[in-house]
Enzyme design. Structure first.
Site, PDB file in Angstrom:
ATOM      1  N   HIS A 101      23.815  20.362  40.012  1.00  0.00           N
ATOM      2  CA  HIS A 101      24.986  19.637  40.538  1.00  0.00           C
ATOM      3  C   HIS A 101      25.230  18.362  39.718  1.00  0.00           C
ATOM      4  CE1 HIS A 101      27.538  17.282  43.221  1.00  0.00           C
ATOM      5  NE2 HIS A 101      27.948  18.455  43.667  1.00  0.00           N
ATOM      6  N   GLU A 172      32.730  22.836  39.195  1.00  0.00           N
ATOM      7  CA  GLU A 172      32.944  21.553  39.876  1.00  0.00           C
ATOM      8  C   GLU A 172      33.228  20.483  38.828  1.00  0.00           C
ATOM      9  OE1 GLU A 172      31.086  21.623  44.098  1.00  0.00           O
ATOM     10  OE2 GLU A 172      29.814  20.523  42.718  1.00  0.00           O
TER      11      GLU A 172
HETATM   12  O1  LIG Z   1      30.087  18.458  45.202  1.00  0.00           O
HETATM   13  C1  LIG Z   1      30.683  19.110  46.027  1.00  0.00           C
HETATM   14  C2  LIG Z   1      30.097  20.305  46.651  1.00  0.00           C
HETATM   15  O2  LIG Z   1      28.798  20.458  46.230  1.00  0.00           O
HETATM   16  C3  LIG Z   1      32.017  18.716  46.482  1.00  0.00           C
HETATM   17  O3  LIG Z   1      31.909  17.650  47.364  1.00  0.00           O
HETATM   18  P1  LIG Z   1      33.235  17.006  47.949  1.00  0.00           P
HETATM   19  O4  LIG Z   1      34.107  18.157  48.410  1.00  0.00           O
HETATM   20  O5  LIG Z   1      32.776  16.152  49.055  1.00  0.00           O
HETATM   21  O6  LIG Z   1      33.908  16.270  46.822  1.00  0.00           O
END
Ligand SMILES: O=C(CO)COP(=O)(O)O
Length: 256
Positions: A101, A172
């Site tokens: 992440h 992401e």
């Molecule tokens: O990092 C995320 C999921 O792991 C996204 O988080 P948010 O939707 O709170 O920005």
């Protein structure tokens, strides 16, 4: 029938212990009665903090919700104080684990070699890696896709193929995490379709989107993602239900 959409969340370090269990009970209840889940159009996964894994596994025992950890050690079991092994996660019933992440890359300086080692150990234990990739700064989606493909190939270079549905890649974009809104639908679709084509040609896997995702986004993405990786915007568990309603609407539309 097409593969179920993956609807998952990491609770990060937001909730307390009891709050996590209460929230998971709410989601388990939704999963047991929502047609998107009972008819197999959506598959759910939840990643709570380590100390809650055992009671959460118990809470979801009568559902198909997959439980995963937010992290694991890059080492096999042994003298690694404070770490948690892939073997223990698999033994206790976890079915997936989050790896790489943006927050771990940024705050804990996780590099691709470490992320690759964690991914290999997870796969060896039969845990589906939820491998997070993404570009740091907002920019051209073509360049973002190239950067993500580079990250995927670097991390998976030594893992066996085919990987099939066992590999989940969470796109992401770092700049869209913790923001007020997700990346634009055009940006998400362009990147995710390119990543999915790359995975399809190199051993399989499924691409989902995360980064300020919430109700409404899945519908706007018009089938260009295989699911969503949710954060803050499902802290009210009713949002989960709204997203599952969207899954049903999408399912109905695909049969018209
Ligand atoms: O990092 C995320 C999921 O792991 C996204 O988080 P948010 O939707 O709170 O920005």
């Amino acid at each position: 029938m097409s593969a179920p959409l993956l609807i998952g969340t990491s609770l990060k370090m937001y909730f307390g212990y009891q709050q996590t269990l209460d929230w998971c009970r709410q989601v388990a209840d939704i999963a047991q009665r929502h047609p998107a889940v009972t008819q197999g159009h959506a598959a759910l996964f939840i990643m709570p903090s380590f100390p809650t894994l055992a009671p959460v596994l118990e809470i979801v025992r009568d559902t198909d919700i997959r439980i995963g950890a937010q992290n694991l050690s890059d080492q096999p079991p042994g003298a690694w104080t404070g770490e948690v092994s892939a073997a223990m996660l698999a033994e206790m019933g976890c079915r997936c684990v989050e790896i790489g992440h943006a927050e771990r890359r940024r705050h804990f300086h996780e590099d691709e070699a470490l992320i690759a080692a964690k991914t290999a150990l997870a796969m060896a234990q039969g845990l589906s890696p939820v491998l997070c990739v993404g570009e740091v700064d907002e920019g051209d989606p073509g360049l973002a896709a190239s950067e993500c493909i580079r990250q995927i190939d670097s991390v998976l270079a030594d893992t066996p193929q085919p990987r099939g549905a066992d590999l989940i890649v969470a796109y992401e974009p770092h700049w869209a995490i913790g923001a007020s809104q997700p990346a634009s639908s055009e940006h998400i679709s362009t990147v995710c379709l390119k990543l999915q084509a790359h995975l399809d040609a190199h051993g399989g896997g499924r691409v989902i989107y995360g980064g300020s995702a919430g109700p409404g986004l899945l519908s706007r993405l018009e089938g260009s993602v295989q699911g969503m990786f949710l954060g803050r915007f499902v802290h009210d568990a009713r949002a989960f239900e709204q997203i599952l309603d969207e899954v049903m609407t999408l399912q109905a539309a695909s049969h018209q």
